[in-house]
Design a protein around this motif. Structure first.
Motif, PDB file in Angstrom:
ATOM      1  N   GLU A  58       4.424  10.212   9.982  1.00 50.58           N
ATOM      2  CA  GLU A  58       4.431   9.260   8.806  1.00 50.58           C
ATOM      3  C   GLU A  58       5.322   8.156   8.947  1.00 50.58           C
ATOM      4  O   GLU A  58       6.429   8.613   9.476  1.00 50.58           O
ATOM      5  CB  GLU A  58       4.339  10.375   7.569  1.00 50.58           C
TER       6      GLU A  58
ATOM      7  N   ILE B  79       8.295   6.185   7.652  1.00 46.03           N
ATOM      8  CA  ILE B  79       9.419   6.121   6.665  1.00 46.03           C
ATOM      9  C   ILE B  79       9.779   4.782   6.111  1.00 46.03           C
ATOM     10  O   ILE B  79       9.836   4.719   4.919  1.00 46.03           O
ATOM     11  CB  ILE B  79      10.518   6.881   7.310  1.00 46.03           C
ATOM     12  N   SER B  80      10.108   3.900   7.117  1.00 50.41           N
ATOM     13  CA  SER B  80      10.679   2.737   6.564  1.00 50.41           C
ATOM     14  C   SER B  80      10.436   1.391   7.668  1.00 50.41           C
ATOM     15  O   SER B  80      10.261   1.762   8.728  1.00 50.41           O
ATOM     16  CB  SER B  80      12.111   2.785   6.311  1.00 50.41           C
TER      17      SER B  80
ATOM     18  N   TYR C  53      11.070  -2.217   3.772  1.00 42.46           N
ATOM     19  CA  TYR C  53      10.000  -1.353   3.048  1.00 42.46           C
ATOM     20  C   TYR C  53      10.131   0.184   3.226  1.00 42.46           C
ATOM     21  O   TYR C  53      10.677   0.553   4.246  1.00 42.46           O
ATOM     22  CB  TYR C  53       8.704  -1.705   3.559  1.00 42.46           C
ATOM     23  N   TYR C  54      10.022   0.897   2.132  1.00 42.48           N
ATOM     24  CA  TYR C  54      10.277   2.265   2.323  1.00 42.48           C
ATOM     25  C   TYR C  54       9.023   2.852   1.755  1.00 42.48           C
ATOM     26  O   TYR C  54       8.235   2.660   0.591  1.00 42.48           O
ATOM     27  CB  TYR C  54      11.511   2.612   1.263  1.00 42.48           C
ATOM     28  N   ASN C  55       8.650   4.111   2.226  1.00 46.08           N
ATOM     29  CA  ASN C  55       7.989   4.996   1.820  1.00 46.08           C
ATOM     30  C   ASN C  55       8.247   5.627   0.522  1.00 46.08           C
ATOM     31  O   ASN C  55       9.575   5.804   0.492  1.00 46.08           O
ATOM     32  CB  ASN C  55       7.600   6.229   2.766  1.00 46.08           C
ATOM     33  N   ASP C  56       7.509   6.191  -0.304  1.00 46.53           N
ATOM     34  CA  ASP C  56       7.793   6.867  -1.762  1.00 46.53           C
ATOM     35  C   ASP C  56       9.161   7.795  -1.515  1.00 46.53           C
ATOM     36  O   ASP C  56       9.862   7.962  -2.287  1.00 46.53           O
ATOM     37  CB  ASP C  56       6.760   7.364  -2.291  1.00 46.53           C
TER      38      ASP C  56
ATOM     39  N   LYS D 283      12.601   6.462  -0.755  1.00 49.33           N
ATOM     40  CA  LYS D 283      13.129   5.448  -1.758  1.00 49.33           C
ATOM     41  C   LYS D 283      14.335   6.470  -2.520  1.00 49.33           C
ATOM     42  O   LYS D 283      14.051   7.304  -3.110  1.00 49.33           O
ATOM     43  CB  LYS D 283      12.171   5.066  -2.720  1.00 49.33           C
TER      44      LYS D 283
ATOM     45  N   ASN E 287       1.484  -2.793   6.364  1.00 53.06           N
ATOM     46  CA  ASN E 287       0.640  -1.326   6.714  1.00 53.06           C
ATOM     47  C   ASN E 287       1.352  -0.695   7.804  1.00 53.06           C
ATOM     48  O   ASN E 287       0.762   0.028   8.650  1.00 53.06           O
ATOM     49  CB  ASN E 287      -0.778  -1.432   7.166  1.00 53.06           C
TER      50      ASN E 287
ATOM     51  N   LYS F 114       3.141   2.180   7.823  1.00 48.67           N
ATOM     52  CA  LYS F 114       3.117   3.711   7.708  1.00 48.67           C
ATOM     53  C   LYS F 114       2.301   4.096   8.733  1.00 48.67           C
ATOM     54  O   LYS F 114       2.584   5.339   8.994  1.00 48.67           O
ATOM     55  CB  LYS F 114       2.542   4.136   6.383  1.00 48.67           C
TER      56      LYS F 114
END
Length: 123
Positions: free
Chosen positions: A46, A48-49, A58-61, A64, A103, A105
């Motif tokens: 997955e 992460i950032s 940018y960060y995955n939820d 954050k 995109n 992620k």
């Protein structure tokens, strides 16, 4: 020869912090998007950032407010500062380069990957 090398992983108590480093050779990291990813045993990788050349982050939820990505151009290194770590953060962490933060992620847009650094969050 282009290489990425992660370091800084280890065993940490829940609530603790670690800083992962992604050092590059043969590639100027500041010119490309750099992503951090992780993969836990039995789970899919997955994102992460991601940090783009303009230093937009940018960060995955789940990251954050706890994780911070940043770059030191003088050291040609990208870091992932991880705070308030949880047992579910246990995974092997990878950095990747020459991709896109669009995109990010999935990781499929990244050309170069490090070997990974293991993070274990446990009491």
């Amino acid at each position: 020869q282009l290489q990425l090398a992660e370091s800084g992983g280890g065993l940490v108590l829940p609530g603790g912090s670690l800083r992962l480093s992604c050092a590059a050779s043969g590639l100027t990291l500041g010119r490309y998007a750099i992503g951090w990813f992780r993969q836990a045993p039995g789970k899919e990788r997955e994102g992460i950032s991601c940090l783009n050349p303009r230093e937009d982050a940018y960060y995955n939820d789940f990251a954050k407010g706890r994780f911070t990505i940043y770059r030191d151009n003088n050291k040609n290194t990208v870091y992932l500062q991880m705070d308030s770590l949880k047992p579910e953060d246990t995974a092997t962490y990878y950095c990747a380069a020459k991709g896109s933060c669009i995109n990010y992620k999935t990781g499929i847009n990244f050309d170069y990957w490090g070997q990974g650094s293991q993070v274990i969050v446990s009491s």
